[in-house]
Scaffold this active site. Structure first.
Site, PDB file in Angstrom:
ATOM      1  N   LYS A  56       8.530   5.394  -1.524  1.00  0.00           N
ATOM      2  CA  LYS A  56       9.124   6.775  -1.021  1.00  0.00           C
ATOM      3  C   LYS A  56      10.698   6.205  -0.811  1.00  0.00           C
ATOM      4  CE  LYS A  56       5.253   8.763   1.348  1.00  0.00           C
ATOM      5  NZ  LYS A  56       4.274   8.630   2.299  1.00  0.00           N
ATOM      6  N   GLN A  91       4.238   7.783   8.403  1.00  0.00           N
ATOM      7  CA  GLN A  91       3.215   7.314   7.762  1.00  0.00           C
ATOM      8  C   GLN A  91       1.899   7.427   8.222  1.00  0.00           C
ATOM      9  OE1 GLN A  91       3.944   6.855   4.349  1.00  0.00           O
ATOM     10  NE2 GLN A  91       1.590   6.733   3.994  1.00  0.00           N
ATOM     11  N   ASP A 144       7.077  16.448   5.982  1.00  0.00           N
ATOM     12  CA  ASP A 144       5.672  16.181   5.388  1.00  0.00           C
ATOM     13  C   ASP A 144       5.018  17.736   5.634  1.00  0.00           C
ATOM     14  OD1 ASP A 144       4.620  14.095   4.269  1.00  0.00           O
ATOM     15  OD2 ASP A 144       4.213  12.913   6.049  1.00  0.00           O
TER      16      ASP A 144
END
Ligand code: NAD
Length: 282
Positions: free
Chosen positions: A45, A89, A112
């Site tokens: 990422k 995460q 997300d």
């Protein structure tokens, strides 16, 4: 289906778009603990952010971090106007409630797409930020012109991050959707009906090649690191490829598209900040 190639094309488009923005988009990634797979994903990422022109900040916290400390870090980032996107995460250490954390992220910075408001908007057919993995699969469906309307889409795996949002998205495109999970009886019969199959489980070769419906489109989300350090998907690729018309490889299929969609959502978060600011000044 060449996810890696499509992701690279989308990345070039994003680089051009970022050049036109007045502000550099920014993403803050919070990584808790030492999970090796999470570290690899975060590294991917970061690399993609750098390539696209997104300012990426990594906050590393120890696995002993308490839920309240994490909540207050998120609160600080929510208040910080220079941060457009916030990503925590997953998976989190067992001592932290994942849903409590996801709910804390400002929905306008939720790149997300896991905040209840964003999942709710998706369920209403009015998506804002959409979860990156299923959104990447939709991009592949569009790119390869795969018919969805009236088709039977079978999703194996019912997680919040892949299976459930994928079901909503395909339903929204008028597919007939079945969701399978670990308690589903006779998985083979379900898979055999699939015009579109999305497997997101994490068990190598769970989906046998001889179950596959001829002419189908197969999306393999599963990522399992094997003892020899290679990566395997959920679908018996070589046999399934003989029957399917479209299939994603692992690696190089869905994974790169997930990262590309995170970049897209972060740029969108930056643009939304503008429009919010514009509204405030009016
Ligand atoms: P998860 O553990 O949250 O969910 C797994 C799902 O699989 C559950 O719904 C469970 O009921 C189902 N399941 C378990 N055993 C099953 C069985 N025998 N038959 C049918 N269903 C079964 O997992 P997740 O976070 O959704 O991730 C799933 C896989 O996808 C993992 O391998 C993960 O690494 C991978 N993943 C890949 C990407 C990507 O970008 N390619 C993104 C996210 C997750």
């Amino acid at each position: 289906m060449e996810g890696k190639k499509l992701a690279a094309t989308l990345q070039v488009q994003l680089i051009e778009k970022v050049k036109t923005l007045k502000t550099t988009p920014s993403l803050c990634v919070i990584l808790i603990g030492e999970d090796p797979a999470s570290k690899i994903y975060v590294a991917h990422k970061q690399k993609a952010c750098q390539a696209v022109g997104i300012a990426v900040q990594l906050i590393k916290l120890p696995s002993t971090t308490s839920e309240s400390v994490l909540l207050s870090r998120i609160d600080e980032l929510n208040q910080d106007d220079s941060q457009h996107g916030i990503l925590v995460q997953l998976p989190l250490p067992k001592s932290i409630n994942t849903l409590t954390i996801l709910k804390k992220i400002n929905p306008h910075k939720d790149v997300d797409g896991f905040h209840p408001i964003n999942i709710g908007l998706l369920a209403q057919g009015q998506p804002h930020f959409q979860p990156c993995t299923p959104l990447g699969i939709l991009q592949l469906i569009d790119h390869y012109d795969i018919p969805v309307k009236g088709k039977h889409a079978v999703i194996v795996g019912a997680s919040l991050i892949v299976g459930k949002p994928m079901a909503l998205q395909l339903l929204d495109r008028d597919a007939t959707v079945s969701i399978c999970h670990k308690e589903t009886k006779n998985l083979a019969t379900m898979v055999a009906q699939a015009d579109i199959l999305v497997s997101a489980v994490g068990i190598p070769n769970l989906i046998k090649g001889d179950w596959i419906k001829p002419g189908s489109a197969l999306f393999d989300v599963g990522i399992t690191r094997l003892k020899d350090n290679t990566i395997a998907g959920d679908i018996e690729f070589t046999k399934a490829k003989e029957k399917a018309t479209w299939i994603t490889p692992v690696p190089g299929g869905v994974g790169p598209m997930t990262v590309a969609m995170l970049m897209r959502n972060t740029v969108m978060a930056c643009e939304n900040t503008y429009s919010l600011e514009a509204n405030t000044h009016r």
